[in-house]
Design a protein around this motif. Structure first.
Motif, PDB file in Angstrom:
ATOM      1  N   LEU A  14     -10.519  17.900 -29.741  1.00 26.70           N
ATOM      2  CA  LEU A  14     -11.468  19.375 -29.993  1.00 26.70           C
ATOM      3  C   LEU A  14     -12.878  19.208 -29.710  1.00 26.70           C
ATOM      4  CD1 LEU A  14      -9.431  20.790 -32.538  1.00 26.70           C
ATOM      5  CD2 LEU A  14      -9.211  21.407 -30.425  1.00 26.70           C
ATOM      6  N   ASN A  15     -13.331  18.050 -30.048  1.00 28.02           N
ATOM      7  CA  ASN A  15     -14.726  17.595 -29.773  1.00 28.02           C
ATOM      8  C   ASN A  15     -15.382  17.632 -28.645  1.00 28.02           C
ATOM      9  OD1 ASN A  15     -15.247  18.086 -33.049  1.00 28.02           O
ATOM     10  ND2 ASN A  15     -15.188  15.920 -33.271  1.00 28.02           N
ATOM     11  N   SER A  33      -7.262  30.885 -31.256  1.00 25.50           N
ATOM     12  CA  SER A  33      -8.586  30.770 -32.267  1.00 25.50           C
ATOM     13  C   SER A  33      -8.058  30.425 -33.615  1.00 25.50           C
ATOM     14  CB  SER A  33      -9.152  32.034 -32.358  1.00 25.50           C
ATOM     15  OG  SER A  33      -9.593  32.582 -30.989  1.00 25.50           O
ATOM     16  N   GLU A  66      -9.122  26.863 -34.967  1.00 29.22           N
ATOM     17  CA  GLU A  66     -10.187  26.551 -36.403  1.00 29.22           C
ATOM     18  C   GLU A  66      -9.274  25.618 -37.305  1.00 29.22           C
ATOM     19  OE1 GLU A  66     -13.067  27.204 -37.180  1.00 29.22           O
ATOM     20  OE2 GLU A  66     -13.142  28.077 -34.831  1.00 29.22           O
ATOM     21  N   SER A 123      -9.604  17.764 -22.357  1.00 29.27           N
ATOM     22  CA  SER A 123     -11.015  17.075 -22.780  1.00 29.27           C
ATOM     23  C   SER A 123     -11.457  16.294 -21.811  1.00 29.27           C
ATOM     24  CB  SER A 123     -10.563  16.119 -24.165  1.00 29.27           C
ATOM     25  OG  SER A 123      -9.752  15.283 -23.953  1.00 29.27           O
ATOM     26  N   ILE A 157      -9.169  21.945 -36.192  1.00 27.57           N
ATOM     27  CA  ILE A 157     -10.496  21.337 -36.523  1.00 27.57           C
ATOM     28  C   ILE A 157     -10.762  21.107 -37.923  1.00 27.57           C
ATOM     29  CG2 ILE A 157     -12.039  23.269 -36.530  1.00 27.57           C
ATOM     30  CD1 ILE A 157     -12.728  20.157 -34.359  1.00 27.57           C
ATOM     31  N   ASN A 158     -10.182  21.731 -38.746  1.00 32.45           N
ATOM     32  CA  ASN A 158     -10.561  21.585 -40.158  1.00 32.45           C
ATOM     33  C   ASN A 158      -9.495  20.796 -40.842  1.00 32.45           C
ATOM     34  OD1 ASN A 158     -12.975  23.193 -40.254  1.00 32.45           O
ATOM     35  ND2 ASN A 158     -11.494  24.962 -40.443  1.00 32.45           N
ATOM     36  N   PHE A 173     -16.086  28.311 -28.973  1.00 31.94           N
ATOM     37  CA  PHE A 173     -15.485  27.346 -29.832  1.00 31.94           C
ATOM     38  C   PHE A 173     -16.545  26.085 -30.258  1.00 31.94           C
ATOM     39  CE2 PHE A 173     -12.695  23.488 -30.959  1.00 31.94           C
ATOM     40  CZ  PHE A 173     -12.095  24.111 -32.199  1.00 31.94           C
ATOM     41  N   GLN A 174     -16.909  26.019 -31.154  1.00 26.23           N
ATOM     42  CA  GLN A 174     -17.904  25.048 -31.789  1.00 26.23           C
ATOM     43  C   GLN A 174     -19.223  25.260 -31.119  1.00 26.23           C
ATOM     44  OE1 GLN A 174     -15.813  21.107 -31.246  1.00 26.23           O
ATOM     45  NE2 GLN A 174     -15.301  21.020 -33.423  1.00 26.23           N
ATOM     46  N   ASP A 175     -19.726  26.406 -30.806  1.00 28.04           N
ATOM     47  CA  ASP A 175     -20.927  26.844 -30.058  1.00 28.04           C
ATOM     48  C   ASP A 175     -21.010  26.461 -28.669  1.00 28.04           C
ATOM     49  OD1 ASP A 175     -21.985  27.645 -32.487  1.00 28.04           O
ATOM     50  OD2 ASP A 175     -22.768  26.009 -33.000  1.00 28.04           O
ATOM     51  N   LYS A 176     -19.805  26.459 -28.018  1.00 30.30           N
ATOM     52  CA  LYS A 176     -19.536  26.037 -26.803  1.00 30.30           C
ATOM     53  C   LYS A 176     -18.818  27.081 -26.157  1.00 30.30           C
ATOM     54  CE  LYS A 176     -17.785  22.194 -27.254  1.00 30.30           C
ATOM     55  NZ  LYS A 176     -17.387  20.574 -26.835  1.00 30.30           N
ATOM     56  N   GLN A 192      -9.017  16.246 -33.666  1.00 27.00           N
ATOM     57  CA  GLN A 192      -9.953  16.542 -33.816  1.00 27.00           C
ATOM     58  C   GLN A 192     -11.258  15.792 -32.755  1.00 27.00           C
ATOM     59  OE1 GLN A 192     -11.126  15.190 -37.644  1.00 27.00           O
ATOM     60  NE2 GLN A 192     -10.406  17.137 -38.621  1.00 27.00           N
TER      61      GLN A 192
END
Length: 79
Positions: free
Chosen positions: A50-51, A32, A36, A67, A39-40, A7-10, A47
């Motif tokens: 999620l980051n 998933s 998605e 988190s 996050i959008n 998720f987000q390249d992690k 957000q």
């Protein structure tokens, strides 16, 4: 049970409760899709969570998003 998702390249570990009645693949697909979408189109607090996501725990039909900051931990309904 534990698995990893991207998720987000992690790589994010996802932990499952052994009492889950839904198949793992179906749950991962729902997770998933929900991530998605959020996050959008989610609110700023979601957000931010999620980051800084470090792990996800699936309990029944809920995904607990952990988190870096405990204050940003949220629950997300999968159904």
């Amino acid at each position: 049970m534990r698995t990893l998702i991207f998720f987000q390249d992690k790589k994010i570990p996802v932990y499952f409760n052994t009492e889950n009645k839904q198949p793992v693949q179906k749950t991962l697909k729902l997770l998933s899709s929900a991530l998605e979408t959020k996050i959008n189109h989610g609110k700023r607090a979601l957000q931010k969570c999620l980051n800084t996501l470090i792990s996800i725990e699936i309990i029944g039909s809920e995904a607990i998003l952990h988190s870096i900051s405990e204050n940003d931990t949220l629950a997300l309904s999968l159904y």
